[in-house]
Scaffold this active site. Sequence first.
Site, PDB file in Angstrom:
ATOM      1  CB  CYS A  43      25.460   8.554  36.149  1.00 59.73           C
ATOM      2  SG  CYS A  43      25.307   7.270  35.154  1.00 59.73           S
ATOM      3  CB  CYS A  48      27.184   6.890  32.613  1.00 59.15           C
ATOM      4  SG  CYS A  48      27.603   7.551  33.987  1.00 59.15           S
ATOM      5  CE  LYS A  51      29.939   7.980  28.154  1.00 57.98           C
ATOM      6  NZ  LYS A  51      30.921   7.357  29.437  1.00 57.98           N
ATOM      7  CE1 TYR A 180      34.320   8.555  31.764  1.00 58.51           C
ATOM      8  CE2 TYR A 180      35.966   9.190  33.485  1.00 58.51           C
ATOM      9  CZ  TYR A 180      34.646   9.124  32.890  1.00 58.51           C
ATOM     10  OH  TYR A 180      33.823   9.271  33.758  1.00 58.51           O
ATOM     11  CD  GLU A 184      33.811   8.151  27.571  1.00 57.72           C
ATOM     12  OE1 GLU A 184      33.626   6.862  27.913  1.00 57.72           O
ATOM     13  OE2 GLU A 184      33.169   8.863  27.958  1.00 57.72           O
ATOM     14  CG  HIS A 438      36.271 -19.934  15.875  1.00 54.16           C
ATOM     15  ND1 HIS A 438      37.142 -19.074  16.139  1.00 54.16           N
ATOM     16  CD2 HIS A 438      35.829 -20.469  14.793  1.00 54.16           C
ATOM     17  CE1 HIS A 438      37.592 -19.194  14.501  1.00 54.16           C
ATOM     18  NE2 HIS A 438      36.743 -19.976  13.999  1.00 54.16           N
ATOM     19  CD  GLU A 443      38.336 -17.115  18.352  1.00 53.05           C
ATOM     20  OE1 GLU A 443      38.669 -18.422  18.684  1.00 53.05           O
ATOM     21  OE2 GLU A 443      37.401 -16.872  17.562  1.00 53.05           O
TER      22      GLU A 443
HETATM   23  C1  FAD Z   1      30.344  13.307  30.639  1.00 48.94           C
HETATM   24  C2  FAD Z   1      30.421  12.203  31.624  1.00 48.94           C
HETATM   25  C3  FAD Z   1      30.452  10.771  31.355  1.00 48.94           C
HETATM   26  C4  FAD Z   1      30.551   9.793  32.309  1.00 48.94           C
HETATM   27  N1  FAD Z   1      30.362   8.637  31.738  1.00 48.94           N
HETATM   28  C5  FAD Z   1      30.566   7.620  32.901  1.00 48.94           C
HETATM   29  C6  FAD Z   1      30.490   6.332  32.246  1.00 48.94           C
HETATM   30  O1  FAD Z   1      30.380   5.835  31.204  1.00 48.94           O
HETATM   31  N2  FAD Z   1      30.678   5.403  33.225  1.00 48.94           N
HETATM   32  C7  FAD Z   1      30.659   5.487  34.841  1.00 48.94           C
HETATM   33  O2  FAD Z   1      30.803   4.648  35.557  1.00 48.94           O
HETATM   34  N3  FAD Z   1      30.977   6.845  35.306  1.00 48.94           N
HETATM   35  C8  FAD Z   1      30.649   7.850  34.309  1.00 48.94           C
HETATM   36  N4  FAD Z   1      30.651   9.316  34.604  1.00 48.94           N
HETATM   37  C9  FAD Z   1      30.997   9.640  36.053  1.00 48.94           C
HETATM   38  C10 FAD Z   1      29.691   9.478  36.892  1.00 48.94           C
HETATM   39  O3  FAD Z   1      28.702  10.269  36.395  1.00 48.94           O
HETATM   40  C11 FAD Z   1      30.016   9.760  38.343  1.00 48.94           C
HETATM   41  O4  FAD Z   1      31.082   9.186  38.812  1.00 48.94           O
HETATM   42  C12 FAD Z   1      28.659   9.518  39.290  1.00 48.94           C
HETATM   43  O5  FAD Z   1      27.615  10.186  38.607  1.00 48.94           O
HETATM   44  C13 FAD Z   1      28.948  10.056  40.495  1.00 48.94           C
HETATM   45  O6  FAD Z   1      27.890   9.799  41.218  1.00 48.94           O
HETATM   46  P1  FAD Z   1      27.820  10.713  42.761  1.00 48.94           P
HETATM   47  O7  FAD Z   1      26.473  10.195  43.447  1.00 48.94           O
HETATM   48  O8  FAD Z   1      29.029  10.812  43.386  1.00 48.94           O
HETATM   49  O9  FAD Z   1      27.471  12.327  42.070  1.00 48.94           O
HETATM   50  P2  FAD Z   1      26.405  12.623  40.975  1.00 48.94           P
HETATM   51  O10 FAD Z   1      25.877  11.597  40.272  1.00 48.94           O
HETATM   52  O11 FAD Z   1      26.952  13.835  40.285  1.00 48.94           O
HETATM   53  O12 FAD Z   1      25.242  13.420  41.983  1.00 48.94           O
HETATM   54  C14 FAD Z   1      25.491  14.476  42.857  1.00 48.94           C
HETATM   55  C15 FAD Z   1      24.239  15.393  42.913  1.00 48.94           C
HETATM   56  O13 FAD Z   1      24.369  16.307  44.068  1.00 48.94           O
HETATM   57  C16 FAD Z   1      23.635  17.162  43.588  1.00 48.94           C
HETATM   58  N5  FAD Z   1      24.231  18.488  44.550  1.00 48.94           N
HETATM   59  C17 FAD Z   1      25.436  18.934  44.490  1.00 48.94           C
HETATM   60  N6  FAD Z   1      25.387  19.718  45.453  1.00 48.94           N
HETATM   61  C18 FAD Z   1      24.438  19.876  46.046  1.00 48.94           C
HETATM   62  C19 FAD Z   1      23.876  20.507  47.177  1.00 48.94           C
HETATM   63  N7  FAD Z   1      24.644  21.509  48.070  1.00 48.94           N
HETATM   64  N8  FAD Z   1      22.530  20.602  47.645  1.00 48.94           N
HETATM   65  C20 FAD Z   1      21.810  19.643  46.907  1.00 48.94           C
HETATM   66  N9  FAD Z   1      22.133  18.943  45.832  1.00 48.94           N
HETATM   67  C21 FAD Z   1      23.633  19.179  45.503  1.00 48.94           C
HETATM   68  C22 FAD Z   1      23.942  17.618  42.145  1.00 48.94           C
HETATM   69  O14 FAD Z   1      23.100  18.293  41.412  1.00 48.94           O
HETATM   70  C23 FAD Z   1      24.046  16.264  41.670  1.00 48.94           C
HETATM   71  O15 FAD Z   1      22.717  15.821  40.918  1.00 48.94           O
HETATM   72  C24 FAD Z   1      30.461  10.127  33.529  1.00 48.94           C
HETATM   73  C25 FAD Z   1      30.808  11.523  34.134  1.00 48.94           C
HETATM   74  C26 FAD Z   1      30.644  12.662  33.183  1.00 48.94           C
HETATM   75  C27 FAD Z   1      30.637  14.139  33.441  1.00 48.94           C
END
Ligand code: FAD
Length: 461
Positions: A43, A48, A51, A180, A184, A438, A443
């Site tokens: 994110c 997010c 973006k 999405y 986007e 308004h 609205e």
């Molecule tokens: C382009 C884009 C736009 C988005 N826009 C939105 C939005 O507008 N609104 C919204 O709500 N969501 C949005 N999302 C979705 C949102 O980013 C994810 O839902 C969110 O980040 C999920 O959080 P998470 O904690 O599950 O994983 P992440 O935030 O992906 O974190 C996972 C972390 O784990 C690390 N990792 C993975 N494997 C290992 C390992 N084995 N050892 C150590 N580290 C590891 C990764 O490097 C990463 O940093 C968007 C996603 C993308 C790709």
Amino acid sequence: MPADDVDLLVIGAGSGGVRAARIAASHGARVTIAEEYRVGGTCVIRGCVPKKLLVYASRFSLDFEEAGGFGWMLHAPTFDWPTLIANKDKEIARLEAAFVATLTNAGVALAKSRAVFEDPHTIRLVARDERVRAAHVLVATGSRPHPGRAIPGLEHVISSNEAFDLPELPRRVLVQGGSYIAVEFACIFAGLGAKVTLVYRGDNILRGFDDDVRVHLREEMEKRGIHVITGTTVTAVEKVKAHFVAHLSGGTSVTVDKVMFALGRPPNVDGLGLDAAGVNLAETGGIMVDEYSQTSVPHIYAVGDVTNRVNLTPVAIREGHAFADTVFGGKPTRVDHRNVPTAVFSEPEVGMVGLTEAQARAQVGRVDIYKTMFRPLKATLSGRDTTILLKLVVDGATDRVLGCHIVAPDAGEMIQLMGIAVKMGATKADLDATIAVHPTASEELVTMRTASKRHGREAAE
Ligand SMILES: Cc1cc2nc3c(=O)[nH]c(=O)nc-3n(C[C@H](O)[C@H](O)[C@H](O)COP(=O)(O)OP(=O)(O)OC[C@H]3O[C@@H](n4cnc5c(N)ncnc54)[C@H](O)[C@@H]3O)c2cc1C
């Protein structure tokens, strides 16, 4: 049995992992969080936040276009992509540092390393060649861009990860996908002045959204000059000098400067050693969890995109917080995944909460639809060819609002507030009793009096 080094090891410092680590530490747990890339996760680093910054940048072109009708005379403004990317990078670095500080202040130890299971309690920190024994483990590894099926020239294709760091703005872009993220980025590139083609294999963009929204947004995108081609896939990408020729399943081709695929995001489960830990996967490909985010191994939990439930940042954060309260706070907490409001930061934006018309018809005997489409006030002077869509899906028997769907400027802001009403169980009568603000676009959400469609009434009455 050897002593545990930590009470909790979190794998992944993204939205879910960081929140879980911080709250668990505040409950007194000894916590280490492992991150293989950058703290903040998808994110903050390549989702997010960057973006939305690109979305803001892309919308200035519209503002410039519309300004003339309001008397502002602008002389051909120019856009500099490297300035945008450098400023974006600076902000992302600031946010990353803030996340690291938050973890440190909470007493969480940060291990900049990939982490993999060796057995249910032992995690190897690959970069340090160290082993940590943990009483509990939280898997919060997120998801990654689907590379697409093997087609000739796939190596030329970028994903959203690379789109954030292109050295220059491509003048012509082909985006494949209907999600999405695809929509986007198509709108971002178009707003910044690129000629954009959006190719999607399904019958219309934004599968899972309300059908009226899908049709409406597609029309709005086409009005802005985005060429949307559905029922089609990219079959090959050929490099020709400095350009790329994308060959399409219909037999045609498009010449562009960049090809981007946004074809979904599979959960990050590969190479994690889940077998060694005994953690089972669900049919969705994500880690199988119960309503407390507990996996098939009682001391191992998983939150966020890796569980493939509702893949959004606020959901991952809520799940991470609930996990920490459940396991370390003595307060078992479930996350309610119903009625999660969400937005698409397209141009114009989409906001939705609750059931689509089709979902409501499948679940409820009587469904009333309230729908309006109108030209925004701003467009009367600017001359812009655009229409707002507002739609309410109401249970015809109980009067409860089951869903709200918006295509309009700032729909993301509107749907956050409608989300509260829908979550609280507001009825259509509650909306009717609310006095309008308004002149606004929203609205109309409290002034639509007559149902435009009633499903199931004849049978029920
Ligand atoms: C382009 C884009 C736009 C988005 N826009 C939105 C939005 O507008 N609104 C919204 O709500 N969501 C949005 N999302 C979705 C949102 O980013 C994810 O839902 C969110 O980040 C999920 O959080 P998470 O904690 O599950 O994983 P992440 O935030 O992906 O974190 C996972 C972390 O784990 C690390 N990792 C993975 N494997 C290992 C390992 N084995 N050892 C150590 N580290 C590891 C990764 O490097 C990463 O940093 C968007 C996603 C993308 C790709």
